[in-house]
Write an enzyme that holds these catalytic residues in place. Sequence first.
Site, short mmCIF file in Angstrom:
data_model
loop_
_atom_site.label_atom_id
_atom_site.label_comp_id
_atom_site.label_asym_id
_atom_site.label_seq_id
_atom_site.Cartn_x
_atom_site.Cartn_y
_atom_site.Cartn_z
N SER A 208 0.81 -1.21 0.00
CA SER A 208 0.00 0.00 0.00
C SER A 208 0.85 1.27 0.00
O SER A 208 1.92 1.33 0.63
CB SER A 208 -0.90 0.01 1.24
OG SER A 208 -1.50 1.26 1.44
N GLU B 45 0.19 3.72 1.69
CA GLU B 45 0.21 4.21 3.07
C GLU B 45 1.55 3.91 3.73
O GLU B 45 1.91 4.56 4.71
CB GLU B 45 -0.92 3.56 3.87
CG GLU B 45 -2.30 4.08 3.54
CD GLU B 45 -2.57 5.48 4.09
OE1 GLU B 45 -2.00 5.84 5.13
OE2 GLU B 45 -3.36 6.21 3.46
N TYR C 70 -2.01 0.13 10.36
CA TYR C 70 -2.22 -0.52 9.07
C TYR C 70 -0.97 -0.41 8.21
O TYR C 70 -0.49 -1.40 7.64
CB TYR C 70 -3.41 0.11 8.35
CG TYR C 70 -3.53 -0.27 6.89
CD1 TYR C 70 -4.07 -1.51 6.53
CD2 TYR C 70 -3.11 0.59 5.88
CE1 TYR C 70 -4.17 -1.87 5.19
CE2 TYR C 70 -3.22 0.24 4.54
CZ TYR C 70 -3.75 -0.99 4.21
OH TYR C 70 -3.85 -1.36 2.87
#
Length: 350
Positions: A130, A132, A153
Amino acid sequence: MKKALITGITGQDGSYLTELLLSKGYEVHGLIRRASTFNTDRVDHLYVDPHLSGVKFHLHYGDLSDAGQLTYLIYNLQPDEVYHLGAQSHVRVSFDMPEYTGDITGMGTTRILEALRHSGVKAKFYQASSSEMFGASPPPQNEDTLFVPRSPYAAAKVYSYWMTVNYREGYDMFACNGILFNHESPRRGETFVTRKITQAVANIAAGKQNKLYLGNLKAKRDWGFAPEFVECQWRILQQDKPNDYVIGTGESHSVEEFVQEAFGYVNLDWNDYVEIDPKYFRPTEVDFLQADISKAQKELGWEPRVTFKELVRIMVDEDMKTIGETPPNEGENILKEKGITWTRNQMTAG
């Protein structure tokens, strides 16, 4: 006939990837969790349409927390490709459930990799990494950008990324990371900000909702169209050698811009309807994500086609149709022009 196993098959990406692989003649198997209620609405149509499904689409109960069952399943299926999309994937929720997120999003990847290693199955492995993970690193971000995760996460995804690299280098496995930036569609989960916005716009336009409550409007993201991104997942595993790739559009837009586009599309002033609620702010925010997709363009031969504005219109149209309203329908025309076939239950790139 190639055989693929997909974790997270009932999610947005899993459903589009299933359609793509079935259209290419694959036999597709998916991992789903046992629950008291069904959560297979994104793939239910594949059972109905004999042209797509037939006997080539199968679901298996399992859980990313159960290493033994994962090994048993992989050994018995003997897949050619494994697409690991399953995770606790909501960033804001990961702050409320950090241990669970670490176990499923992080350790779940290790369990899949170990299942492949111990079963002796020589499948190609795709890890859904990801954007992120980049967190506080300044844009644009590419395959060499430092990971500075800003959520449980993201930290779990960084762990999964490096475990994938370690198994590739340590055990000579064909294991790859696709570092996907935000990708959306009408099948995006309703708790994610883009879908929350487009659903609210549809309901407000229909007089069924008065306000939309959001958090940080200034956060900037690189938003693309999910069906195009799952094609990259497949292309990554078709390369001669395993590698890691950043996938995005190369553009970045704020949450506020998404709101403006969505409300403006149905001739509403977003300032009349949007309220800020502090509960939607993250303890640590990611301010600015923008992909440098040079490597994917060169090695995968891939270019995004659906623009930011077009993506917003596609999503608003479908959310209006869902509640029985007549949308402007620019989204449907956009998809036709780009050779992307769309029905309520199926979307494939042409």
